[in-house]
Design a protein around this motif. Sequence first.
Motif, mmCIF file in Angstrom:
data_model
loop_
_atom_site.group_PDB
_atom_site.id
_atom_site.type_symbol
_atom_site.label_atom_id
_atom_site.label_comp_id
_atom_site.label_asym_id
_atom_site.label_seq_id
_atom_site.Cartn_x
_atom_site.Cartn_y
_atom_site.Cartn_z
ATOM 1 N N ARG A 56 24.955 -1.017 -15.382
ATOM 2 C CA ARG A 56 26.253 -0.703 -16.017
ATOM 3 C C ARG A 56 26.802 0.627 -15.510
ATOM 4 N NH1 ARG A 56 27.249 -2.895 -21.419
ATOM 5 N NH2 ARG A 56 28.059 -0.866 -21.968
ATOM 6 N N GLU A 57 25.916 1.594 -15.411
ATOM 7 C CA GLU A 57 26.336 2.929 -14.971
ATOM 8 C C GLU A 57 26.866 2.880 -13.532
ATOM 9 O OE1 GLU A 57 24.417 7.381 -14.454
ATOM 10 O OE2 GLU A 57 23.192 5.768 -15.276
ATOM 11 N N LEU A 58 26.131 2.202 -12.679
ATOM 12 C CA LEU A 58 26.556 2.092 -11.283
ATOM 13 C C LEU A 58 27.898 1.366 -11.179
ATOM 14 C CD1 LEU A 58 25.732 2.401 -8.213
ATOM 15 C CD2 LEU A 58 25.075 0.003 -8.385
ATOM 16 N N LYS A 62 31.723 2.443 -9.750
ATOM 17 C CA LYS A 62 32.457 1.636 -8.760
ATOM 18 C C LYS A 62 33.775 1.111 -9.330
ATOM 19 C CE LYS A 62 28.930 1.886 -5.906
ATOM 20 N NZ LYS A 62 28.976 2.728 -4.691
ATOM 21 N N GLY A 63 34.103 1.520 -10.543
ATOM 22 C CA GLY A 63 35.390 1.119 -11.126
ATOM 23 C C GLY A 63 35.347 -0.162 -11.919
ATOM 24 N N ILE A 64 34.140 -0.657 -12.203
ATOM 25 C CA ILE A 64 34.024 -1.870 -13.032
ATOM 26 C C ILE A 64 33.524 -1.408 -14.398
ATOM 27 C CG2 ILE A 64 32.968 -4.150 -13.263
ATOM 28 C CD1 ILE A 64 32.609 -4.208 -10.221
ATOM 29 N N GLU A 132 21.892 0.756 -6.009
ATOM 30 C CA GLU A 132 22.990 0.939 -5.044
ATOM 31 C C GLU A 132 22.864 -0.065 -3.884
ATOM 32 O OE1 GLU A 132 25.529 3.509 -5.167
ATOM 33 O OE2 GLU A 132 26.425 2.420 -3.484
ATOM 34 N N ALA A 133 21.654 -0.227 -3.370
ATOM 35 C CA ALA A 133 21.444 -1.172 -2.258
ATOM 36 C C ALA A 133 21.768 -2.596 -2.694
ATOM 37 C CB ALA A 133 19.994 -1.087 -1.771
#
Length: 159
Positions: A56-58, A62-64, A132-133
């Motif tokens: 969720r944080e990532l 990323k704008g989601i 991230e990957a």
Amino acid sequence: MINVLFISLGNICRSPMAEVILRKRIEEQVLSAFVTVDSAGIGHWHEGKEMHPSARELLGHKGILMVNHVAKQVQSEILGAYDYIFVMDQLNLRDLSAIAPAHTSRYRLFSDLIPERAGEDIEDPFFTGEFEAVYEMLEAGCAELCEIIKQQTQWKEPV
Ligand code: 4NP
């Protein structure tokens, strides 16, 4: 209408990330009339839970931001309703084939959407921490999938 299902082990990291990443692209590219997207898990352990906090944080970075995910286990009787069923790794492929062998020929590795990554597992960030990957791979695959959807539907470039 093209119906897409993403499957991962727990349905709290990779498959719901793929779902929301594809949803965002579908909205941006005005594809909503042509595609539905859902996700499910091989296991039942996380049923009813929201997405993993790191995912969720990532996604937020990323704008989601709006992610209302409720994890669920895959039900074999609904698999016939999907045109594309993507799994994240070889373990998912084996497990899903055991749960619902009738549809085995229709299961696809998500990485096969990305020509230069075909055949790779998207490793489980629940264990690796490599969110991230995972995101990068899911982004690349969802971009390819949108192109496939455009080609297979009556989609036209918005004027
Ligand atoms: P996912 O993440 O398969 O990417 O949704 C996982 C979540 C939980 C577990 C494994 C994978 N688990 O073992 O509990």
